[in-house]
Design a protein around this motif. Structure first.
Motif, PDB file in Angstrom:
ATOM      1  N   UNK A 102      -4.549   0.956  11.852  1.00  0.00           N
ATOM      2  CA  UNK A 102      -3.173   0.466  11.753  1.00  0.00           C
ATOM      3  C   UNK A 102      -3.140  -1.061  11.800  1.00  0.00           C
ATOM      4  N   UNK A 103      -3.926  -1.656  12.668  1.00  0.00           N
ATOM      5  CA  UNK A 103      -3.984  -3.106  12.752  1.00  0.00           C
ATOM      6  C   UNK A 103      -4.479  -3.707  11.439  1.00  0.00           C
ATOM      7  N   UNK A 120       0.864  -1.186   0.000  1.00  0.00           N
ATOM      8  CA  UNK A 120       0.000   0.000   0.000  1.00  0.00           C
ATOM      9  C   UNK A 120       0.899   1.235   0.000  1.00  0.00           C
ATOM     10  N   UNK A 121       0.703   2.130  -0.978  1.00  0.00           N
ATOM     11  CA  UNK A 121       1.548   3.335  -1.039  1.00  0.00           C
ATOM     12  C   UNK A 121       1.439   4.168   0.239  1.00  0.00           C
ATOM     13  N   UNK A 122       2.531   4.830   0.584  1.00  0.00           N
ATOM     14  CA  UNK A 122       2.600   5.612   1.816  1.00  0.00           C
ATOM     15  C   UNK A 122       1.515   6.682   1.878  1.00  0.00           C
ATOM     16  N   UNK A 123       1.289   7.385   0.777  1.00  0.00           N
ATOM     17  CA  UNK A 123       0.253   8.439   0.800  1.00  0.00           C
ATOM     18  C   UNK A 123      -1.136   7.843   1.030  1.00  0.00           C
ATOM     19  N   UNK A 124      -1.360   6.610   0.573  1.00  0.00           N
ATOM     20  CA  UNK A 124      -2.635   5.933   0.822  1.00  0.00           C
ATOM     21  C   UNK A 124      -2.760   5.577   2.305  1.00  0.00           C
ATOM     22  N   UNK A 125      -1.655   5.148   2.905  1.00  0.00           N
ATOM     23  CA  UNK A 125      -1.670   4.855   4.345  1.00  0.00           C
ATOM     24  C   UNK A 125      -2.017   6.109   5.143  1.00  0.00           C
ATOM     25  N   UNK A 126      -1.388   7.208   4.786  1.00  0.00           N
ATOM     26  CA  UNK A 126      -1.654   8.477   5.476  1.00  0.00           C
ATOM     27  C   UNK A 126      -3.120   8.861   5.332  1.00  0.00           C
ATOM     28  N   UNK A 127      -3.686   8.690   4.140  1.00  0.00           N
ATOM     29  CA  UNK A 127      -5.099   9.003   3.902  1.00  0.00           C
ATOM     30  C   UNK A 127      -5.986   8.137   4.797  1.00  0.00           C
ATOM     31  N   UNK A 128      -5.687   6.844   4.865  1.00  0.00           N
ATOM     32  CA  UNK A 128      -6.481   5.923   5.684  1.00  0.00           C
ATOM     33  C   UNK A 128      -6.380   6.275   7.166  1.00  0.00           C
ATOM     34  N   UNK A 129      -5.184   6.561   7.632  1.00  0.00           N
ATOM     35  CA  UNK A 129      -5.006   6.963   9.034  1.00  0.00           C
ATOM     36  C   UNK A 129      -5.720   8.284   9.313  1.00  0.00           C
ATOM     37  N   UNK A 187     -11.304   0.215  11.443  1.00  0.00           N
ATOM     38  CA  UNK A 187     -11.007  -0.978  10.645  1.00  0.00           C
ATOM     39  C   UNK A 187     -11.385  -0.754   9.188  1.00  0.00           C
ATOM     40  N   UNK A 188     -12.547  -0.163   8.958  1.00  0.00           N
ATOM     41  CA  UNK A 188     -12.979   0.102   7.583  1.00  0.00           C
ATOM     42  C   UNK A 188     -12.020   1.067   6.896  1.00  0.00           C
ATOM     43  N   UNK A 189     -11.635   2.124   7.590  1.00  0.00           N
ATOM     44  CA  UNK A 189     -10.694   3.090   7.012  1.00  0.00           C
ATOM     45  C   UNK A 189      -9.356   2.429   6.725  1.00  0.00           C
ATOM     46  N   UNK A 190      -8.878   1.626   7.653  1.00  0.00           N
ATOM     47  CA  UNK A 190      -7.603   0.943   7.476  1.00  0.00           C
ATOM     48  C   UNK A 190      -7.620  -0.031   6.318  1.00  0.00           C
TER      49      UNK A 190
END
Length: 162
Positions: free
Chosen positions: A54-55, A10-19, A119-122
């Protein structure tokens, strides 16, 4: 920069968006508790949403990694089961009985909901996260106002529906 961040499916910017989405949803749900002066407010709800997101991301990443190597039988849905147990334990800790009344049930329910939204966002299920947030905010905020004006309804202090 990529070496510092490590390899990821998962791209870093996508992780940031999800968090970010998880934290924003946690903030909005925790705001209701915070405004009423009830414990488990904004910070708690944001942290529950973020840790749940994050989990889920960790679970998805591990699934991809293990699947790519052909090892074992990875199942990212196990994270959901583990989170449900963990958040249930946390929620049970905020419910207490005093003088024949039960307190903390709504706070426990908002923490449980916050975890589900996280969980849904992650997992990248943005529509589920946002739709869940909309319904949760309507339930905790709008319904609180509506029930105050129902005939025969007492007007308890903000802490009474904790």
């Amino acid at each position: 920069m990529e070496q510092f961040l490590g390899m990821s499916i998962i791209p870093f910017n996508e992780m940031i968006w999800r968090f970010g989405l998880a934290c924003a949803c946690g903030l909005l749900l925790g705001l209701d508790r915070e405004v009423r002066g009830i414990s488990a407010g904004v910070r708690t709800h944001m942290l529950v949403a973020l840790s749940s997101a994050m989990t889920m991301l960790i679970s998805l990443e591990l699934y991809e990694e293990v699947s790519a190597r052909g090892e074992g039988d990875p199942d990212p849905t196990r994270a959901i089961q583990g989170l449900a147990q963990a958040i249930g334990f946390l929620c049970a800790g905020v419910i207490f009985v005093a003088r024949g009344s039960v307190f903390g049930v709504t706070t426990a329910a908002t923490l449980w909901m916050t975890s589900s939204i996280g969980m849904a966002a992650g997992a990248g299920m943005y529509q589920i996260a946002v739709a869940g947030l909309i319904f949760a905010v309507l339930i905790v905020s709008v319904m609180w106002l509506i029930t105050r004006f129902l005939p025969g309804s007492s007007s308890p202090s903000p802490r009474d529906d904790a």
